[in-house]
Write an enzyme that holds these catalytic residues in place. Structure first.
Site, PDB file in Angstrom:
ATOM      1  N   LYS A  94       0.845  -1.210   0.000  1.00 16.72           N
ATOM      2  CA  LYS A  94       0.000   0.000   0.000  1.00 16.72           C
ATOM      3  C   LYS A  94       0.870   1.246   0.000  1.00 16.72           C
ATOM      4  CE  LYS A  94      -3.259  -2.742   2.579  1.00 16.72           C
ATOM      5  NZ  LYS A  94      -2.331  -3.893   2.742  1.00 16.72           N
TER       6      LYS A  94
HETATM    7  O1  NUP Z   1      -8.650  -3.951   2.632  1.00 16.63           O
HETATM    8  C1  NUP Z   1      -7.699  -4.709   2.831  1.00 16.63           C
HETATM    9  N1  NUP Z   1      -7.811  -5.683   3.739  1.00 16.63           N
HETATM   10  C2  NUP Z   1      -6.800  -6.593   3.982  1.00 16.63           C
HETATM   11  O2  NUP Z   1      -6.972  -7.483   4.820  1.00 16.63           O
HETATM   12  C3  NUP Z   1      -6.517  -4.604   2.092  1.00 16.63           C
HETATM   13  C4  NUP Z   1      -5.491  -5.521   2.307  1.00 16.63           C
HETATM   14  N2  NUP Z   1      -4.399  -5.457   1.562  1.00 16.63           N
HETATM   15  N3  NUP Z   1      -5.627  -6.482   3.273  1.00 16.63           N
HETATM   16  C5  NUP Z   1      -4.529  -7.441   3.478  1.00 16.63           C
HETATM   17  O3  NUP Z   1      -4.971  -8.738   3.031  1.00 16.63           O
HETATM   18  C6  NUP Z   1      -4.072  -7.671   4.902  1.00 16.63           C
HETATM   19  O4  NUP Z   1      -3.088  -6.738   5.276  1.00 16.63           O
HETATM   20  C7  NUP Z   1      -3.521  -9.073   4.838  1.00 16.63           C
HETATM   21  O5  NUP Z   1      -2.239  -9.082   4.236  1.00 16.63           O
HETATM   22  C8  NUP Z   1      -4.490  -9.756   3.891  1.00 16.63           C
HETATM   23  C9  NUP Z   1      -5.664 -10.435   4.592  1.00 16.63           C
HETATM   24  O6  NUP Z   1      -5.211 -11.566   5.255  1.00 16.63           O
HETATM   25  P1  NUP Z   1      -6.155 -12.555   6.095  1.00 16.63           P
HETATM   26  O7  NUP Z   1      -7.098 -11.720   6.882  1.00 16.63           O
HETATM   27  O8  NUP Z   1      -6.843 -13.447   5.078  1.00 16.63           O
HETATM   28  O9  NUP Z   1      -5.182 -13.314   6.942  1.00 16.63           O
END
Ligand code: NUP
Length: 265
Positions: A94
């Protein structure tokens, strides 16, 4: 091939919309791997080897590697080498900054680590996003409507008749002359996802929030796929990588996704 075409091609070839999130935490790695010289690398290799035939992508959240300092960065590099060439890799950092600095982020992620795509914060506007979308083969997933509770603080502020996240999407569609922009939309927001899909047509959507965060897989797949029932990358992290049986759990989710996406709407 531009990034959008790549997503379609990989998803058709693998028959998969599943993206596994490789966000390793040392303490949670199984004890037999803890004893190896490099637990993070061995853990990631194990997950990749056991799932690479049923995924379209792996997403690496950079925080989990940077937290380990230099050894974490090395582990990230080595883990990336284990991903078969025909599977997409996403660097989830991000990132963003003023254009001059954003250039360096893009260079590091796309040509240092060689990620196929990254997640990008749009808050600093056009010049900050430009370095991430210059190369048509590399993808940029713009944060639109995130999966966390705080998404409502700013993303759902009304700006005229629209929410701020809708303005972000409108603007990012204008930036998409290279066909390499996608959006991050949380699986915790299935109602909004349906209207976002209508607005963005065939653009890729990266969907985190399934599993540990309680997002609704069925609703998300039903409303998040394109007309051709693809272009959605369903990210699942913790609930696969720490499962008792990684392969069975990943396969079960992969099968559910394909069932839901092939159902008549
Ligand atoms: O909106 C977002 N939500 C989110 O969980 C944007 C993200 N990039 N993430 C990322 O997705 C979060 O930081 C993590 O790396 C992954 C979700 O992982 P999990 O909840 O399936 O373990």
């Amino acid at each position: 091939m531009n990034f959008s075409e790549k997503v379609r091609e990989v998803q058709q070839r693998t028959n998969s919309l599943l993206c596994i999130g490789l966000d390793p935490v040392l303490e949670k790695i199984p004890s037999h791997l803890q004893k190896t010289g490099d637990p993070i690398v061995e853990f990631n290799k194990f997950i990749i080897e056991t799932t690479s035939d049923i995924v379209c992508a792996y997403k690496f959240n950079l925080a989990f590697y940077e937290a380990q300092g230099v050894s974490g960065i090395e582990a990230l590099e080595e883990s990336l080498e284990s991903v078969p060439n025909e599977i997409l890799t996403i660097g989830d950092g991000k990132r963003n900054d003023i254009g001059n600095s954003a250039e360096r982020y893009a260079e590091t992620l796309f040509y240092g680590f060689e990620f196929d795509a990254v997640t990008v914060n749009p808050y600093m506007g056009t010049d900050s996003v430009e370095p991430f979308i210059r190369d048509p083969e590399k993808g940029a997933f713009i944060l639109a409507l995130t999966s966390n509770p705080g998404a409502r603080d700013f993303q759902k502020l009304k700006v005229g008749d629209n929410y701020l996240y809708e303005k972000v999407i409108q603007r990012a569609k204008k930036w998409n002359t290279n066909n390499n922009i996608g959006f991050v939309v949380g699986a915790t927001q299935p109602r909004e996802l349906a209207s976002i899909r209508k607005r963005v047509h065939d653009m890729p959507i990266l969907l985190p929030g399934v599993g540990a965060q309680g997002g609704d897989l069925k609703k998300s797949v039903e409303s998040g796929c394109s007309k051709k029932r693809d272009m959605l990358l369903v990210n699942v992290g913790r609930s696969i990588i720490y499962a008792q049986n990684v392969r069975d759990t990943a396969l079960e989710i992969h099968t559910m996704i394909n069932t839901y996406r092939n159902e008549e709407k």
